[in-house]
Design an enzyme around this catalytic site. Sequence first.
Site, PDB file in Angstrom:
ATOM      1  N   LYS A   1      -2.123  -1.558  -3.940  1.00  0.00           N
ATOM      2  CA  LYS A   1      -3.003  -0.389  -3.878  1.00  0.00           C
ATOM      3  C   LYS A   1      -2.192   0.895  -3.959  1.00  0.00           C
ATOM      4  O   LYS A   1      -1.203   0.989  -3.235  1.00  0.00           O
ATOM      5  CB  LYS A   1      -3.760  -0.446  -2.550  1.00  0.00           C
ATOM      6  CG  LYS A   1      -4.670   0.718  -2.304  1.00  0.00           C
ATOM      7  CD  LYS A   1      -5.244   0.649  -0.911  1.00  0.00           C
ATOM      8  CE  LYS A   1      -6.017   1.924  -0.658  1.00  0.00           C
ATOM      9  NZ  LYS A   1      -6.229   2.179   0.716  1.00  0.00           N
TER      10      LYS A   1
ATOM     11  N   LYS B   1       0.854  -1.190   0.000  1.00  0.00           N
ATOM     12  CA  LYS B   1       0.000   0.000   0.000  1.00  0.00           C
ATOM     13  C   LYS B   1       0.888   1.237   0.000  1.00  0.00           C
ATOM     14  O   LYS B   1       1.683   1.452   0.919  1.00  0.00           O
ATOM     15  CB  LYS B   1      -0.902  -0.006   1.237  1.00  0.00           C
ATOM     16  CG  LYS B   1      -1.739   1.260   1.343  1.00  0.00           C
ATOM     17  CD  LYS B   1      -2.786   1.165   2.443  1.00  0.00           C
ATOM     18  CE  LYS B   1      -3.528   2.481   2.566  1.00  0.00           C
ATOM     19  NZ  LYS B   1      -4.578   2.435   3.580  1.00  0.00           N
TER      20      LYS B   1
HETATM   21  C1  PBG Z   1      -7.608   3.323   5.569  1.00  0.00           C
HETATM   22  C2  PBG Z   1      -7.815   3.241   4.110  1.00  0.00           C
HETATM   23  C3  PBG Z   1      -7.608   4.221   3.129  1.00  0.00           C
HETATM   24  C4  PBG Z   1      -8.071   3.668   1.941  1.00  0.00           C
HETATM   25  C5  PBG Z   1      -8.502   2.382   2.212  1.00  0.00           C
HETATM   26  N1  PBG Z   1      -8.315   2.125   3.555  1.00  0.00           N
HETATM   27  C6  PBG Z   1      -7.112   5.598   3.244  1.00  0.00           C
HETATM   28  C7  PBG Z   1      -5.718   5.896   3.575  1.00  0.00           C
HETATM   29  O1  PBG Z   1      -4.870   5.023   3.710  1.00  0.00           O
HETATM   30  O2  PBG Z   1      -5.473   7.097   3.749  1.00  0.00           O
HETATM   31  C8  PBG Z   1      -8.098   4.377   0.621  1.00  0.00           C
HETATM   32  C9  PBG Z   1      -9.181   3.951  -0.295  1.00  0.00           C
HETATM   33  C10 PBG Z   1      -9.429   4.843  -1.449  1.00  0.00           C
HETATM   34  O3  PBG Z   1      -8.761   5.885  -1.663  1.00  0.00           O
HETATM   35  O4  PBG Z   1     -10.361   4.511  -2.187  1.00  0.00           O
HETATM   36  N2  PBG Z   1      -6.308   3.453   5.976  1.00  0.00           N
END
Ligand code: PBG
Length: 327
Positions: A247, A194
């Site tokens: 992601k 991520k």
């Molecule tokens: C929680 C989370 C996030 C997303 C999914 N789980 C936000 C982040 O990490 O700031 C992002 C999902 C999206 O942008 O569609 N941590």
Amino acid sequence: MELTKRPRRLRGNSSIRKLVRETRMSPESLAYPVFFVEGEHIQREIPSLPGQYHWSVDKVPVLVDQCLAHGVSRLLLFGIPDHKDGCASAAYDPNGIIQRAIRAIKAYCPEMYVITDVCMCEYTDHGHCGILTGSEVDNDKTLEVLAKIALSHVEAGADMVAPSDMMDGRVAAIRKTLDEHGHQTTPILSYAAKYASAFYGPFRDAAGSAPAFGDRQGYQMDPHNAKEALKECDLDVEEGADILMVKPALPYLDVLRRVADRYDLPVCAYAVSGEYAMVKAAAAAGLIDEYRVMCESAVSVYRAGADILITYYALELADAMRKGDIG
Ligand code: PBG
């Protein structure tokens, strides 16, 4: 002209083109992210994500019926609580927003497969994904809370948990806690690679989870790195992850391909809020054909190796797949 090889022979009409497609996909491989809020009678469009809604728990039947009508039966749940504090206590409250949403979905439709996002950022008053010591997210203190959150989701009926916090050791911590409580068979979908991405902007508006200070670069990955994604995946596999996620999706197709080539586990891609909002905005400005861009983007993600796609376009993509426009 003497040409023995003519690739165009396989492109002559839609029947032959569909026969020789290399990339296949089906609505079964889609998961749809949804946001739950406190209150009643709420189905409110999210300004940063046109076509997506904040749902109150009493509206579960409307949401579930809509998903099933499109053939989508996997959800990824996010909760937006009224109460936030330093240790995200609303995230593991047995009567918290997400726990009530899980129970309502399972009561209405036991076959709906419920995946929950396990993170603290929507539940902390500072918006970071963990417990702070000073202004730093304290990795090891955070692990205990994440494990508690995951357990509370599973106890409420979640089928799968998806930790998205990027703390070191979270998969192992969650696995251990779930196992100790008899949930050995509940899978973990790890947000393994991520990235610290600007593409999460619209989500943070939708979830009220933007950090109050600083950013997430101390825990999420640097976009310059791809080998590091493999290191993260190696660790998550060792710790017991069942599915690996990359992601965002489109800007990281190279990473997706490397992860898909290297591991036997199913690979999931998350086409995040910014990817969706950009297509919506460009379409609203009359610059692109939304349907075709949506389809082509999804195909690219599967072609790069994804087995599973989490996307705000899940319902529309399921229709496109069923019609045979893609898939
Ligand atoms: C929680 C989370 C996030 C997303 C999914 N789980 C936000 C982040 O990490 O700031 C992002 C999902 C999206 O942008 O569609 N941590």
